[in-house]
Design a protein around this motif. Structure first.
Motif, PDB file in Angstrom:
ATOM      1  N   UNK A 294       0.840  -1.201   0.000  1.00 24.75           N
ATOM      2  CA  UNK A 294       0.000   0.000   0.000  1.00 24.75           C
ATOM      3  C   UNK A 294       0.875   1.252   0.000  1.00 24.75           C
ATOM      4  N   UNK A 295       0.360   2.354  -0.548  1.00 22.45           N
ATOM      5  CA  UNK A 295       1.145   3.595  -0.579  1.00 22.45           C
ATOM      6  C   UNK A 295       1.491   4.049   0.839  1.00 22.45           C
ATOM      7  N   UNK A 296       2.765   4.442   1.042  1.00 23.32           N
ATOM      8  CA  UNK A 296       3.201   4.914   2.361  1.00 23.32           C
ATOM      9  C   UNK A 296       4.602   4.435   2.665  1.00 23.32           C
ATOM     10  N   UNK A 297       4.946   4.404   3.959  1.00 23.83           N
ATOM     11  CA  UNK A 297       6.291   4.021   4.397  1.00 23.83           C
ATOM     12  C   UNK A 297       6.380   2.533   4.681  1.00 23.83           C
ATOM     13  N   UNK A 298       7.447   1.910   4.181  1.00 29.79           N
ATOM     14  CA  UNK A 298       7.641   0.480   4.390  1.00 29.79           C
ATOM     15  C   UNK A 298       9.097   0.180   4.693  1.00 29.79           C
ATOM     16  N   UNK A 299       9.298  -0.745   5.625  1.00 29.33           N
ATOM     17  CA  UNK A 299      10.655  -1.157   6.000  1.00 29.33           C
ATOM     18  C   UNK A 299      11.251  -2.049   4.915  1.00 29.33           C
ATOM     19  N   UNK A 300      12.556  -1.852   4.673  1.00 29.08           N
ATOM     20  CA  UNK A 300      13.317  -2.711   3.759  1.00 29.08           C
ATOM     21  C   UNK A 300      14.552  -3.203   4.503  1.00 29.08           C
ATOM     22  N   UNK A 301      14.837  -4.492   4.372  1.00 24.95           N
ATOM     23  CA  UNK A 301      16.059  -5.066   4.941  1.00 24.95           C
ATOM     24  C   UNK A 301      16.818  -5.769   3.829  1.00 24.95           C
ATOM     25  N   UNK A 302      18.124  -5.520   3.748  1.00 30.88           N
ATOM     26  CA  UNK A 302      18.980  -6.259   2.812  1.00 30.88           C
ATOM     27  C   UNK A 302      20.007  -7.037   3.624  1.00 30.88           C
ATOM     28  N   UNK A 303      20.045  -8.346   3.412  1.00 31.43           N
ATOM     29  CA  UNK A 303      21.041  -9.204   4.045  1.00 31.43           C
ATOM     30  C   UNK A 303      21.845  -9.891   2.940  1.00 31.43           C
TER      31      UNK A 303
ATOM     32  N   UNK B  25      28.304   0.148  10.567  1.00 32.73           N
ATOM     33  CA  UNK B  25      28.099   0.137  12.017  1.00 32.73           C
ATOM     34  C   UNK B  25      28.598  -1.201  12.576  1.00 32.73           C
ATOM     35  N   UNK B  26      29.372  -1.145  13.681  1.00 31.94           N
ATOM     36  CA  UNK B  26      29.892  -2.366  14.287  1.00 31.94           C
ATOM     37  C   UNK B  26      28.763  -3.221  14.864  1.00 31.94           C
ATOM     38  N   UNK B  27      28.974  -4.526  14.827  1.00 32.19           N
ATOM     39  CA  UNK B  27      28.014  -5.502  15.356  1.00 32.19           C
ATOM     40  C   UNK B  27      26.658  -5.437  14.655  1.00 32.19           C
ATOM     41  N   UNK B  28      26.658  -4.901  13.452  1.00 30.14           N
ATOM     42  CA  UNK B  28      25.437  -4.925  12.635  1.00 30.14           C
ATOM     43  C   UNK B  28      25.866  -5.187  11.209  1.00 30.14           C
ATOM     44  N   UNK B  29      25.368  -6.255  10.606  1.00 28.18           N
ATOM     45  CA  UNK B  29      25.825  -6.677   9.291  1.00 28.18           C
ATOM     46  C   UNK B  29      24.822  -6.349   8.187  1.00 28.18           C
ATOM     47  N   UNK B  30      23.535  -6.223   8.537  1.00 24.16           N
ATOM     48  CA  UNK B  30      22.492  -6.016   7.529  1.00 24.16           C
ATOM     49  C   UNK B  30      22.216  -4.527   7.346  1.00 24.16           C
ATOM     50  N   UNK B  31      21.492  -4.180   6.288  1.00 24.52           N
ATOM     51  CA  UNK B  31      21.018  -2.810   6.088  1.00 24.52           C
ATOM     52  C   UNK B  31      19.520  -2.758   6.344  1.00 24.52           C
ATOM     53  N   UNK B  32      19.102  -1.813   7.190  1.00 21.20           N
ATOM     54  CA  UNK B  32      17.690  -1.593   7.494  1.00 21.20           C
ATOM     55  C   UNK B  32      17.350  -0.145   7.190  1.00 21.20           C
ATOM     56  N   UNK B  33      16.351   0.079   6.363  1.00 15.60           N
ATOM     57  CA  UNK B  33      15.950   1.445   6.016  1.00 15.60           C
ATOM     58  C   UNK B  33      14.476   1.415   5.612  1.00 15.60           C
ATOM     59  N   UNK B  34      13.978   2.557   5.124  1.00 12.92           N
ATOM     60  CA  UNK B  34      12.560   2.640   4.758  1.00 12.92           C
ATOM     61  C   UNK B  34      12.411   3.310   3.400  1.00 12.92           C
ATOM     62  N   UNK B  35      11.350   2.959   2.695  1.00 12.69           N
ATOM     63  CA  UNK B  35      10.956   3.681   1.494  1.00 12.69           C
ATOM     64  C   UNK B  35       9.592   4.319   1.768  1.00 12.69           C
TER      65      UNK B  35
END
Ligand SMILES: [Ca+2]
Ligand SMILES: [Ca+2]
Length: 135
Positions: free
Chosen positions: A58-67, A85-95
């Motif tokens: 749906x239109x709006x903000x959604x979380x994206x994770x890349x591993x 960032x140390x101790x964090x391997x994945x990317x987490x962001x939003x569109x």
């Protein structure tokens, strides 16, 4: 509904080859709670796969994770560090599909911008990807 597509343009191993071996990269991408995995690119440390993962939301903000992972036959797959960032391997962001802004990075990005990120810990890689939204 909008179609969100993450395109993984390139992945490059950053560690020295003798520590890292040849990588068997694949990605797992979660968009708005829906997870998909790409095929495995066997025995290559530098790939330009153009993997596309897309989901309707749906239109709006959604979380994206890349591993990112290195496939290891007979062993659990190794998570590759693509986050500085140390101790964090994945990317987490939003569109935000309403205005096509990519949120959650220090720099601000829009749909279609090439985003480059690299990890700093053992087993690290640099990834280049885009996020696009279709209607
Ligand atoms: Ca491997
Ligand atoms: Ca990290």
């Amino acid at each position: 509904m909008d179609r969100v597509t993450v395109t993984i343009k390139s992945v490059r191993a950053v560690d020295k080859a003798d520590i890292f071996g040849r990588a068997d990269f694949y990605a797992r991408v979660t968009i708005g709670g829906e997870t998909s995995s790409t095929p495995v690119a066997r025995q290559r440390n530098n790939i330009r796969p153009n993997w596309k993962i897309s989901t309707r939301v749906p239109r709006g903000k959604h979380a994206i994770k890349i591993q990112m992972f290195d496939k290891d036959p007979g062993k659990p797959d190794d998570p590759i560090d693509i986050n500085r960032v140390d101790n964090k391997r994945d990317l987490d962001f939003e569109i935000n599909t309403a205005n096509c802004r990519v949120l959650g990075f220090a720099d601000s990005y829009s749909c279609g911008d090439t985003i480059v990120r690299a990890g700093g810990e053992r087993k690290k890689a640099e990834i280049q990807f885009t996020v696009t939204v279709g209607r």
